[in-house]
Scaffold this active site. Sequence first.
Site, mmCIF file in Angstrom:
data_model
loop_
_atom_site.group_PDB
_atom_site.id
_atom_site.type_symbol
_atom_site.label_atom_id
_atom_site.label_comp_id
_atom_site.label_asym_id
_atom_site.label_seq_id
_atom_site.Cartn_x
_atom_site.Cartn_y
_atom_site.Cartn_z
ATOM 1 N N ARG A 1 0.785 -1.235 0.000
ATOM 2 C CA ARG A 1 0.000 0.000 0.000
ATOM 3 C C ARG A 1 0.819 1.289 0.000
ATOM 4 N NH1 ARG A 1 -5.183 0.599 3.574
ATOM 5 N NH2 ARG A 1 -3.697 0.562 5.284
ATOM 6 N N ASP A 2 2.138 1.207 0.121
ATOM 7 C CA ASP A 2 2.943 2.429 0.052
ATOM 8 C C ASP A 2 4.281 2.143 -0.619
ATOM 9 O OD1 ASP A 2 3.356 5.155 0.411
ATOM 10 O OD2 ASP A 2 4.264 4.906 2.386
ATOM 11 N N LEU A 3 4.224 1.401 -1.715
ATOM 12 C CA LEU A 3 5.440 1.096 -2.459
ATOM 13 C C LEU A 3 5.913 2.350 -3.189
ATOM 14 C CD1 LEU A 3 7.238 -1.419 -3.199
ATOM 15 C CD2 LEU A 3 5.989 -1.433 -5.372
ATOM 16 N N ASN B 1 10.938 3.642 -0.050
ATOM 17 C CA ASN B 1 10.695 2.404 0.692
ATOM 18 C C ASN B 1 11.378 1.196 0.060
ATOM 19 O OD1 ASN B 1 9.235 3.552 2.739
ATOM 20 N ND2 ASN B 1 7.242 3.181 1.804
ATOM 21 N N THR C 1 1.230 7.508 -0.851
ATOM 22 C CA THR C 1 2.032 8.624 -1.333
ATOM 23 C C THR C 1 1.568 9.049 -2.709
ATOM 24 O OG1 THR C 1 3.941 7.832 -0.072
ATOM 25 C CG2 THR C 1 4.376 9.420 -1.831
#
Length: 241
Positions: free
Chosen positions: A48-50, A54, A89
């Site tokens: 969900r936040d690749l 990260n 993001t």
Amino acid sequence: MLTDLSKNFTDRTHSALLDWPQRYHIINGIARGLLYLHQDSRLRIIHRDLKASNILLDNNMNPKISDFGLARSFGENETEANTNRVVGTYGYISPEYAIDGLYSVKSDVFSFGVLVLEMVNGNRNRGFCHPDHHLNLLGHAWRLFTEGRSSELITEPIAESCNLSEALRSIHVGLLCVQCHPNDRPSMSSVVLMLSGEGKLPQPKQPGFFTERTLVEANSSSIKNTSCSVNDSTITLLEAR
């Protein structure tokens, strides 16, 4: 010692030192890491936040997917879920997640596609600028692809020395991953095969969030409570009832 991939988009010297074999190795490594999360781990995990910051790189440029604070695990028969609080993001979030709060493995596929295009071009999707238009990186890549000019997307430091067929194939796969509708996007198992193969690829359809303006308009009209990070800051958008 680990460094994050986002340095390639903030430190131009560092970016210039990252040659095409290293970039291609990183792209393939991220793809295999996502495949493990989506298919081979005990529970199906959606990150969900690749995003670039990260992804951590070791001394051998092996990528490690990090920061699972927003990740969600699914049971064996679960494939998607819905939330009223969208987190992630800007620039990497898929349309169905940003607008409707619907996330699935295909949401991560979209983020991966953004990462691939960023790796080839050397610039971030969000905030991308071009003198000839106001499109973001996805829109720029799509325009070049439809005009048969995808090679122009490749960043200058590696343009002359890179394996052109690998770079063009990566762009093609990246565009398949960022298609607007999740059902059109390939699974990560297909992505891994496409990146390593030489067969003919399907034609991609128009990307989701073709421009930054589209994303802002979609958020302001459709998202009631959104928490998203832009670079290192967090903003929350509230819509009046």
